[in-house]
Design a protein around this motif. Structure first.
Motif, PDB file in Angstrom:
ATOM      1  N   PRO A   1      -2.980   1.373   3.210  1.00  0.00           N
ATOM      2  CA  PRO A   1      -2.454   0.745   4.158  1.00  0.00           C
ATOM      3  C   PRO A   1      -1.646   1.748   5.123  1.00  0.00           C
ATOM      4  O   PRO A   1      -1.360   2.709   4.501  1.00  0.00           O
ATOM      5  CB  PRO A   1      -1.429  -0.296   3.497  1.00  0.00           C
ATOM      6  N   PRO A   2      -1.446   1.257   6.430  1.00  0.00           N
ATOM      7  CA  PRO A   2      -1.045   2.457   7.412  1.00  0.00           C
ATOM      8  C   PRO A   2       0.166   2.529   7.245  1.00  0.00           C
ATOM      9  O   PRO A   2       0.791   3.767   7.807  1.00  0.00           O
ATOM     10  CB  PRO A   2      -1.427   1.537   8.922  1.00  0.00           C
ATOM     11  N   ARG A   3       1.282   1.839   6.546  1.00  0.00           N
ATOM     12  CA  ARG A   3       2.635   2.160   6.591  1.00  0.00           C
ATOM     13  C   ARG A   3       2.986   1.507   5.175  1.00  0.00           C
ATOM     14  O   ARG A   3       2.186   0.825   4.330  1.00  0.00           O
ATOM     15  CB  ARG A   3       3.344   1.549   7.622  1.00  0.00           C
ATOM     16  N   ALA A   4       4.111   1.797   5.011  1.00  0.00           N
ATOM     17  CA  ALA A   4       5.068   1.064   3.743  1.00  0.00           C
ATOM     18  C   ALA A   4       5.103  -0.344   3.606  1.00  0.00           C
ATOM     19  O   ALA A   4       5.530  -0.942   4.838  1.00  0.00           O
ATOM     20  CB  ALA A   4       6.274   1.760   3.624  1.00  0.00           C
ATOM     21  N   ALA A   5       4.432  -1.028   2.678  1.00  0.00           N
ATOM     22  CA  ALA A   5       4.434  -2.324   2.786  1.00  0.00           C
ATOM     23  C   ALA A   5       5.957  -2.808   2.465  1.00  0.00           C
ATOM     24  O   ALA A   5       6.510  -2.510   1.412  1.00  0.00           O
ATOM     25  CB  ALA A   5       3.511  -3.120   1.795  1.00  0.00           C
ATOM     26  N   HIS A   6       6.562  -3.756   3.189  1.00  0.00           N
ATOM     27  CA  HIS A   6       8.055  -4.224   2.922  1.00  0.00           C
ATOM     28  C   HIS A   6       7.918  -5.470   2.083  1.00  0.00           C
ATOM     29  O   HIS A   6       7.476  -6.402   2.598  1.00  0.00           O
ATOM     30  CB  HIS A   6       8.399  -4.342   4.210  1.00  0.00           C
ATOM     31  N   ALA A   7       8.112  -5.251   0.912  1.00  0.00           N
ATOM     32  CA  ALA A   7       8.161  -6.639  -0.141  1.00  0.00           C
ATOM     33  C   ALA A   7       8.803  -7.838   0.344  1.00  0.00           C
ATOM     34  O   ALA A   7       8.047  -9.077   0.350  1.00  0.00           O
ATOM     35  CB  ALA A   7       8.716  -6.118  -1.286  1.00  0.00           C
ATOM     36  N   PRO A   8       9.957  -7.743   0.794  1.00  0.00           N
ATOM     37  CA  PRO A   8      10.534  -9.475   1.377  1.00  0.00           C
ATOM     38  C   PRO A   8       9.618  -9.902   2.365  1.00  0.00           C
ATOM     39  O   PRO A   8       9.632 -11.088   2.173  1.00  0.00           O
ATOM     40  CB  PRO A   8      11.908  -8.813   1.761  1.00  0.00           C
ATOM     41  N   ALA A   9       9.017  -9.251   3.274  1.00  0.00           N
ATOM     42  CA  ALA A   9       8.362  -9.639   4.407  1.00  0.00           C
ATOM     43  C   ALA A   9       7.071 -10.385   3.829  1.00  0.00           C
ATOM     44  O   ALA A   9       6.737 -11.546   4.146  1.00  0.00           O
ATOM     45  CB  ALA A   9       8.056  -8.816   5.367  1.00  0.00           C
ATOM     46  N   TRP A  10       6.432  -9.721   2.666  1.00  0.00           N
ATOM     47  CA  TRP A  10       5.355 -10.112   2.189  1.00  0.00           C
ATOM     48  C   TRP A  10       5.428 -11.572   1.401  1.00  0.00           C
ATOM     49  O   TRP A  10       4.782 -12.482   1.421  1.00  0.00           O
ATOM     50  CB  TRP A  10       4.424  -9.111   1.426  1.00  0.00           C
ATOM     51  N   ALA A  11       6.619 -11.420   0.701  1.00  0.00           N
ATOM     52  CA  ALA A  11       6.972 -12.584  -0.136  1.00  0.00           C
ATOM     53  C   ALA A  11       7.337 -13.836   0.573  1.00  0.00           C
ATOM     54  O   ALA A  11       6.990 -14.868   0.542  1.00  0.00           O
ATOM     55  CB  ALA A  11       8.323 -12.334  -1.133  1.00  0.00           C
TER      56      ALA A  11
ATOM     57  N   LEU B   1      -0.542  -8.902  -5.790  1.00  0.00           N
ATOM     58  CA  LEU B   1      -0.517  -7.977  -4.655  1.00  0.00           C
ATOM     59  C   LEU B   1      -1.029  -6.511  -5.195  1.00  0.00           C
ATOM     60  O   LEU B   1       0.067  -6.170  -6.165  1.00  0.00           O
ATOM     61  CB  LEU B   1       0.212  -7.976  -3.542  1.00  0.00           C
ATOM     62  N   ARG B   2      -1.806  -5.723  -5.155  1.00  0.00           N
ATOM     63  CA  ARG B   2      -1.779  -4.386  -5.562  1.00  0.00           C
ATOM     64  C   ARG B   2      -2.145  -3.534  -4.294  1.00  0.00           C
ATOM     65  O   ARG B   2      -2.893  -3.648  -3.330  1.00  0.00           O
ATOM     66  CB  ARG B   2      -3.062  -4.360  -6.500  1.00  0.00           C
ATOM     67  N   LEU B   3      -1.554  -2.322  -4.373  1.00  0.00           N
ATOM     68  CA  LEU B   3      -1.533  -1.273  -3.311  1.00  0.00           C
ATOM     69  C   LEU B   3      -2.374  -0.124  -3.706  1.00  0.00           C
ATOM     70  O   LEU B   3      -1.893   0.272  -4.683  1.00  0.00           O
ATOM     71  CB  LEU B   3      -0.257  -1.039  -2.710  1.00  0.00           C
TER      72      LEU B   3
ATOM     73  N   LEU C   1      -4.743  -3.857  -1.299  1.00  0.00           N
ATOM     74  CA  LEU C   1      -4.791  -3.289   0.117  1.00  0.00           C
ATOM     75  C   LEU C   1      -5.052  -1.819  -0.185  1.00  0.00           C
ATOM     76  O   LEU C   1      -4.719  -1.144  -1.155  1.00  0.00           O
ATOM     77  CB  LEU C   1      -3.159  -3.531   0.655  1.00  0.00           C
TER      78      LEU C   1
END
Lengths: 242, 408
Positions: free
Chosen positions: A84-94, A103-105, A81
């Motif tokens: 990205p426009p906002r902070a990625a929330h790990a539990p949701a992606w998992a 995954l790399r940001l 990514l």
């Protein structure tokens, strides 16, 4: 089928006489049968830029990609990514099935760096899919040749490339071979193919993407009020704009 | 050739671990390396390419004995004698000046009217020993391969640390790449000779007056090739601005590790892909800063803002708290951090119009033990534009509604 033979048949330059009139472009199944049927080659293109023009954030624009990204990361392939426009929330992606270790940001601060990072990532053969959010960093003034550079870079690297852009740019000229406009439609996501290789798509399709709640909102005024431009119409406008 | 330095001896380690550093020459024992490099012509081509890239002029010679190689190199460029017979034949034509004998000895030989080694060898060897001294005759025998001539080998040091003075002060960091190439080539040779690789190196840029800028360079996987190191270095230098012009450059590598055996996965591009990815991440981190390249991991905490962690560098193969799909409550892909206060009309939250609550409340109450006390009622809400949002109400006064996430 013999696995070695299956591997050979998957190659982009191998053509089976009984199946396709032309060799299919290397694609990535989107996870939505109705969408795959509309996409040239039967899925998201690899080695080419795909523009996703979402009316707003939060309408399911990522939900559209999650099945494909989950399949990639499950196979140990890397997804990057960029800005990205906002902070990625790990539990949701998992929870969406993305293997986080694949995954790399990349969080560039200056627009110039963002474009450089995007080009380098797209060119890298080790990245299976790249998601880009460049317009915000450029204050919606992305230099005119940027998409062309990204498209060329994606061609070199061979990975899938998704560029999220404001919906206002739907009528602007673009060198991305595939452009989709995304609009909310209740629980569903309305996808209009503005541009694709091959015959223009005439009708928008409605996709059942994963939603966080079993709830069907009123069809919002945006969708109810606006008459969707048909693809041929928007192509005409594109030409005028170009 | 420029005066051979330990750095140059290190570079030669690329071709063979047996390097002899003589006062004005560098000698490489290459008989064991020919097969690896694909034969003598291929190896010589590489040597010449490297020397050109290092901007060094050298006279090259190949011979069957170390002393013959030295004399032949002094006598002219590009004398290639792959075996002893050719070496002896070539030696005959070498002028005696190439032997750089002590002046009294040189004068005596000149007095005989001899010019070339061949003429010298035509004389009976026993009388040569009587007239010119035993050491000289022994040298001749060594050059001809009649007696052994063991050489002291350059010892590749335990830690790599080499420096060079810049020919002129350098004000722009990217320009340093040219000078850095010599040191990177030396490092790569040192790594090759020791069959090792590095994950960290450090550049010290000397500005004079004791002012030194340290530029560490980290790699996500052990590296050993010049190209791989320089591509990352280039990005780092491009992003660097120097406080004052640089006068000297130093390169240190303290922790080398044994090189892993290469997996020869011919039909699997996986290894290549991993290598390309590792290099990309190193270059991104070098140019954008290490914090700009992150991985993502779950963390066991009920507070959403603490349940997700950015990790720098390569994420662990399998993080401990990584819930499988479907096992966790629904969470938004994007978190709004810090939460944004929402407007309220008649107690109903607003965000570009009135929000419709689709699901909730989910009470999250935790963190009293570490001061990060949180009690919140979360709802999934949809606004007029069709955005799916994650909002919460703080039940304690002063209360209020907040936007905390976006389901994208």
């Amino acid at each position: 089928m013999n696995p070695a033979l299956a591997q050979v048949l998957e190659r982009g330059d191998i053509r089976r006489g009984d199946a396709f009139a032309v060799a299919p472009a290397p694609t990535l199944a989107s996870g939505f049968a109705r969408l795959d049927a509309e996409l040239p080659g039967g899925g998201w293109p690899r080695g080419a830029l795909t523009e996703l023009l979402a009316e707003h954030e939060g309408i399911g624009e990522l939900g559209l990609l999650l099945p494909a990204l989950a399949a990639l990361t499950a196979a140990g392939q890397t997804v990057v990514l960029i800005a990205p426009p906002r902070a990625a929330h790990a539990p949701a992606w998992a929870a969406a099935g993305i293997r986080l270790e694949a995954l790399r940001l990349v969080l560039p601060r200056r627009p110039r760096d963002a474009l450089w990072a995007a080009v380098e990532t797209l060119r890298c053969g080790g990245v299976a899919a790249t998601l880009l959010w460049l317009d915000e960093l450029f204050r919606r003034q992305l230099p005119a040749n940027s998409l062309r550079r990204l498209q060329v870079a994606a061609g070199e690297g061979g990975g899938a490339a998704f560029c999220f852009r404001p919906a206002q740019l739907a009528a602007a000229a673009s060198s991305a071979p595939l452009r989709l406009q995304l609009q909310p439609a209740g629980r569903q996501l309305r996808v209009q193919l503005l541009k694709r290789r091959g015959p223009p798509a005439r009708q928008a399709i409605l996709l059942d993407i994963a939603r966080p709640a079993d709830f069907s909102p009123r069809v919002s005024h945006v969708v109810a009020g606006a008459v969707l431009p048909d693809a041929a119409d928007s192509r005409r406008r594109t030409r005028v704009a170009a | 050739m420029a005066f051979p330095t330990p750095a140059l001896a290190c570079w030669a380690g690329r071709f063979t671990p047996q390097v002899n550093l003589a006062p004005a020459a560098l000698r490489l024992e290459i008989s064991g390396s020919l097969r690896l490099f694909g034969g003598l012509p291929a190896l010589l081509r590489l040597v010449r390419e490297d020397l050109a890239a290092l901007d060094l002029r050298a006279q090259l010679a190949v011979a069957a004995t170390p002393l013959a190689a030295l004399w032949l190199a002094r006598s002219g460029d590009d004398v290639i004698c792959p075996d002893l017979a050719a070496t002896r034949a070539a030696l005959a034509a070498v002028p005696l000046t190439a032997l750089q004998l002590a002046p009294p000895l040189a004068r005596r030989i000149e007095g005989f009217g001899l010019r070339r080694i061949g003429e010298l060898l035509a004389l009976p060897r026993a009388s040569l020993g009587a007239r010119l001294g035993k050491p000289f005759v022994i040298d001749l025998a060594r050059a001809l391969g009649e007696i052994a001539d063991p050489q002291t080998c350059f010892v590749f040091p335990e830690h790599f640390e080499q420096g060079l003075e810049l020919p002129a002060p350098v004000a722009a960091a990217p320009v340093l790449l040219f000078a850095a190439h010599r040191l990177v080539a030396a490092l790569a040779g040192w790594l090759a000779a020791r069959n090792s690789a590095v994950r960290e190196i450090e550049w010290l840029i000397d500005h004079g007056h004791g002012v030194i800028t340290a530029v560490p360079l980290a790699f996500s996987a052990p590296v050993y090739s010049v190209e791989r190191i320089e591509r990352v270095l280039k990005e780092r230098l491009d992003a660097l601005s120097l406080s004052s012009p640089a006068l000297a450059l130093r390169l240190c590598a303290r922790q080398a590790q044994p090189r892993e055996a290469r997996s020869h996965a011919l039909f699997d591009g996986g290894g290549q892909r991993q290598e390309a990815l590792a290099e990309l991440m190193d270059r991104l981190a070098a140019r954008l800063g290490p914090q700009a390249v992150q991985g993502l991991a779950c963390h066991a905490d009920h507070r959403p803002e603490l349940a997700s962690r950015a990790i720098s560098g390569k994420p662990a193969a399998r993080p401990a708290a990584n819930p499988g799909a479907g096992s966790a409550p629904l969470r938004p892909l994007w978190l709004v951090d810090p939460p944004e206060a929402l407007r309220e009309v008649r107690g109903r939250p607003q965000c570009g119009g009135e929000l419709a609550l689709a699901a909730g409340p989910e009470r999250i109450e935790t963190g009293w033990w570490d001061g990060g006390d949180a009690r919140r009622d979360y709802f999934i809400a949809i606004d007029g534009a069709g955005r799916w949002l994650w909002i919460f109400r703080d039940p304690r006064p002063p209360g209020g509604w907040f936007l905390h996430g976006v389901f994208a």
